[in-house]
Design a protein around this motif. Structure first.
Motif, PDB file in Angstrom:
ATOM      1  N   LEU A  78       0.705  -1.318  -0.059  1.00  0.00           N
ATOM      2  CA  LEU A  78      -0.196   0.010  -0.004  1.00  0.00           C
ATOM      3  C   LEU A  78       0.766   1.235  -0.050  1.00  0.00           C
ATOM      4  CD1 LEU A  78      -3.018  -1.103   2.397  1.00  0.00           C
ATOM      5  CD2 LEU A  78      -3.044  -0.524   0.037  1.00  0.00           C
ATOM      6  N   LEU A  79       1.794   1.232   0.939  1.00  0.00           N
ATOM      7  CA  LEU A  79       2.668   2.536   1.138  1.00  0.00           C
ATOM      8  C   LEU A  79       3.617   2.800  -0.317  1.00  0.00           C
ATOM      9  CD1 LEU A  79       3.443   2.396   4.903  1.00  0.00           C
ATOM     10  CD2 LEU A  79       1.399   3.707   3.476  1.00  0.00           C
ATOM     11  N   THR A  80       3.989   1.696  -1.167  1.00  0.00           N
ATOM     12  CA  THR A  80       4.929   1.922  -2.044  1.00  0.00           C
ATOM     13  C   THR A  80       4.565   1.850  -3.421  1.00  0.00           C
ATOM     14  OG1 THR A  80       5.515  -0.541  -1.804  1.00  0.00           O
ATOM     15  CG2 THR A  80       6.855   1.109  -0.558  1.00  0.00           C
ATOM     16  N   ARG A  81       3.000   1.175  -3.730  1.00  0.00           N
ATOM     17  CA  ARG A  81       2.831   0.942  -4.921  1.00  0.00           C
ATOM     18  C   ARG A  81       1.250   1.224  -5.004  1.00  0.00           C
ATOM     19  NH1 ARG A  81       5.230  -4.811  -4.398  1.00  0.00           N
ATOM     20  NH2 ARG A  81       3.103  -5.123  -4.156  1.00  0.00           N
ATOM     21  N   VAL A  82       0.479   1.763  -4.205  1.00  0.00           N
ATOM     22  CA  VAL A  82      -0.896   2.008  -4.531  1.00  0.00           C
ATOM     23  C   VAL A  82      -1.268   3.434  -4.471  1.00  0.00           C
ATOM     24  CG1 VAL A  82      -3.324   1.363  -3.662  1.00  0.00           C
ATOM     25  CG2 VAL A  82      -1.432  -0.482  -3.707  1.00  0.00           C
ATOM     26  N   PRO A  83      -1.889   4.027  -5.357  1.00  0.00           N
ATOM     27  CA  PRO A  83      -2.041   5.283  -5.058  1.00  0.00           C
ATOM     28  C   PRO A  83      -3.214   5.564  -3.766  1.00  0.00           C
ATOM     29  CG  PRO A  83      -2.544   4.830  -7.332  1.00  0.00           C
ATOM     30  CD  PRO A  83      -1.996   3.548  -6.716  1.00  0.00           C
ATOM     31  N   GLY A  84      -3.025   6.335  -2.724  1.00  0.00           N
ATOM     32  CA  GLY A  84      -3.755   6.683  -1.767  1.00  0.00           C
ATOM     33  C   GLY A  84      -3.720   5.415  -0.365  1.00  0.00           C
ATOM     34  N   GLY A  85      -2.263   4.910  -0.924  1.00  0.00           N
ATOM     35  CA  GLY A  85      -2.019   3.774  -0.167  1.00  0.00           C
ATOM     36  C   GLY A  85      -2.102   4.051   1.602  1.00  0.00           C
ATOM     37  N   ALA A  86      -1.640   5.220   1.944  1.00  0.00           N
ATOM     38  CA  ALA A  86      -1.515   5.622   3.134  1.00  0.00           C
ATOM     39  C   ALA A  86      -2.885   5.603   3.836  1.00  0.00           C
ATOM     40  CB  ALA A  86      -0.764   6.869   3.409  1.00  0.00           C
ATOM     41  N   ARG A  87      -3.872   6.229   3.356  1.00  0.00           N
ATOM     42  CA  ARG A  87      -5.175   6.408   3.686  1.00  0.00           C
ATOM     43  C   ARG A  87      -6.027   4.942   3.679  1.00  0.00           C
ATOM     44  NH1 ARG A  87      -9.740   5.716   1.219  1.00  0.00           N
ATOM     45  NH2 ARG A  87     -11.713   6.394   2.094  1.00  0.00           N
ATOM     46  N   LYS A  88      -5.505   4.234   2.766  1.00  0.00           N
ATOM     47  CA  LYS A  88      -6.255   2.620   2.707  1.00  0.00           C
ATOM     48  C   LYS A  88      -5.323   1.842   4.085  1.00  0.00           C
ATOM     49  CE  LYS A  88      -7.165   3.043  -2.157  1.00  0.00           C
ATOM     50  NZ  LYS A  88      -6.855   2.368  -3.645  1.00  0.00           N
ATOM     51  N   TRP A  89      -4.100   2.109   4.123  1.00  0.00           N
ATOM     52  CA  TRP A  89      -3.512   1.537   5.266  1.00  0.00           C
ATOM     53  C   TRP A  89      -4.221   1.845   6.730  1.00  0.00           C
ATOM     54  CZ3 TRP A  89      -1.689  -2.516   6.804  1.00  0.00           C
ATOM     55  CH2 TRP A  89      -0.974  -2.857   8.133  1.00  0.00           C
ATOM     56  N   ARG A  90      -4.366   3.162   6.884  1.00  0.00           N
ATOM     57  CA  ARG A  90      -5.110   3.803   7.972  1.00  0.00           C
ATOM     58  C   ARG A  90      -6.319   3.133   8.169  1.00  0.00           C
ATOM     59  NH1 ARG A  90      -2.717   8.519   6.111  1.00  0.00           N
ATOM     60  NH2 ARG A  90      -4.784   9.307   5.360  1.00  0.00           N
ATOM     61  N   LEU A  91      -7.118   2.719   7.333  1.00  0.00           N
ATOM     62  CA  LEU A  91      -8.302   2.020   7.288  1.00  0.00           C
ATOM     63  C   LEU A  91      -8.551   0.573   7.667  1.00  0.00           C
ATOM     64  CD1 LEU A  91     -10.345   3.452   3.911  1.00  0.00           C
ATOM     65  CD2 LEU A  91     -10.691   3.845   6.318  1.00  0.00           C
ATOM     66  N   ILE A  92      -7.394  -0.127   7.225  1.00  0.00           N
ATOM     67  CA  ILE A  92      -7.065  -1.133   7.509  1.00  0.00           C
ATOM     68  C   ILE A  92      -6.659  -1.411   9.015  1.00  0.00           C
ATOM     69  CG2 ILE A  92      -5.618  -3.386   7.389  1.00  0.00           C
ATOM     70  CD1 ILE A  92      -5.717  -2.469   4.159  1.00  0.00           C
ATOM     71  N   GLU A  93      -5.687  -0.468   9.576  1.00  0.00           N
ATOM     72  CA  GLU A  93      -5.106  -0.531  10.861  1.00  0.00           C
ATOM     73  C   GLU A  93      -6.289  -0.264  11.747  1.00  0.00           C
ATOM     74  OE1 GLU A  93      -0.790   1.145  12.032  1.00  0.00           O
ATOM     75  OE2 GLU A  93      -1.829   2.583  11.208  1.00  0.00           O
ATOM     76  N   ALA A  94      -6.941   0.731  11.665  1.00  0.00           N
ATOM     77  CA  ALA A  94      -8.063   1.074  12.597  1.00  0.00           C
ATOM     78  C   ALA A  94      -9.133   0.047  12.811  1.00  0.00           C
ATOM     79  CB  ALA A  94      -8.726   2.227  11.755  1.00  0.00           C
ATOM     80  N   LEU A  95      -9.188  -0.999  11.979  1.00  0.00           N
ATOM     81  CA  LEU A  95     -10.033  -2.284  12.258  1.00  0.00           C
ATOM     82  C   LEU A  95      -9.421  -3.029  13.593  1.00  0.00           C
ATOM     83  CD1 LEU A  95     -11.232  -3.412   8.650  1.00  0.00           C
ATOM     84  CD2 LEU A  95     -12.699  -2.221  10.514  1.00  0.00           C
TER      85      LEU A  95
END
Length: 187
Positions: A112-129
């Motif tokens: 997410l953090l190296t290859r996906v646009p908007g990856g930081a936001r998406k990682w925060r969604l996953i982490e929040a779960l």
């Protein structure tokens, strides 16, 4: 609440090099009886999965009867990560994310953090779960229901194996429509 009426979603298989929209299928169940199928599309690695799933819940015609939304993992179409708390707010329904085994979060975070646009936001969604929890032979993340309620839902909605029927059927339908035949395996 008996957690016996649910809609389960899974995405259709797609080639690794595919860019663009990916079909998503939902199956509406009352306990172990299929009552309906809905389909839509989400963008590969996009950010429209939450809104599309909320639209499909409404389009199912069963929203007022449903007790639960089931997801086969928190992302569709690669890394189109579902904002599960927002989906709960949009639909008024608890969300139960189910997986056969816990994901490799280090690999997901790196991708997410190296290859996906908007990856930081998406990682925060996953982490929040929070971490996945063992529950009746599978691993789950929950929004809007307790672990005992998740256990009850899985008991009510599972016939054979460990995967609840709404997810199992959505997976089979997605494969059958996309490939011309369905097969087990990934569910």
């Amino acid at each position: 609440m008996p957690f016996s009426h649910a809609i389960g979603f899974d995405d259709a298989p797609f080639p690794r090099e595919h860019r663009g929209d990916v079909r998503v299928f939902g199956t509406v169940y009352a306990r172990t009886t299929l009552h309906g199928v809905v389909s839509g599309q989400v963008r590969r690695d996009g950010r429209n999965s939450t809104a599309e799933l909320a639209r499909l819940v409404a389009a199912s015609g069963a929203q007022k009867h449903l007790h639960l939304i089931l997801l086969q993992g928190v992302a569709l179409a690669g890394f189109n990560v579902v904002d599960a708390p927002a989906l709960r707010v949009l639909t008024g329904l608890p969300v139960l994310i189910v997986a056969r085994r816990p994901p490799n979060l280090d690999r997901i975070r790196a991708a997410l953090l190296t290859r996906v646009p908007g990856g930081a936001r998406k990682w925060r969604l996953i982490e929040a779960l929070g971490p996945m929890e063992p529950c009746r032979g599978v691993w789950v993340q929950r929004v809007g229901l307790s672990l005992p309620q998740a256990e009850e839902a899985l008991a009510n909605l599972t016939v054979a194996g460990r995967i609840p029927e709404p997810l199992r059927a959505a997976h089979l339908i997605a494969g059958g429509v996309t490939r011309g035949s369905s097969r087990g395996g990934r569910v």
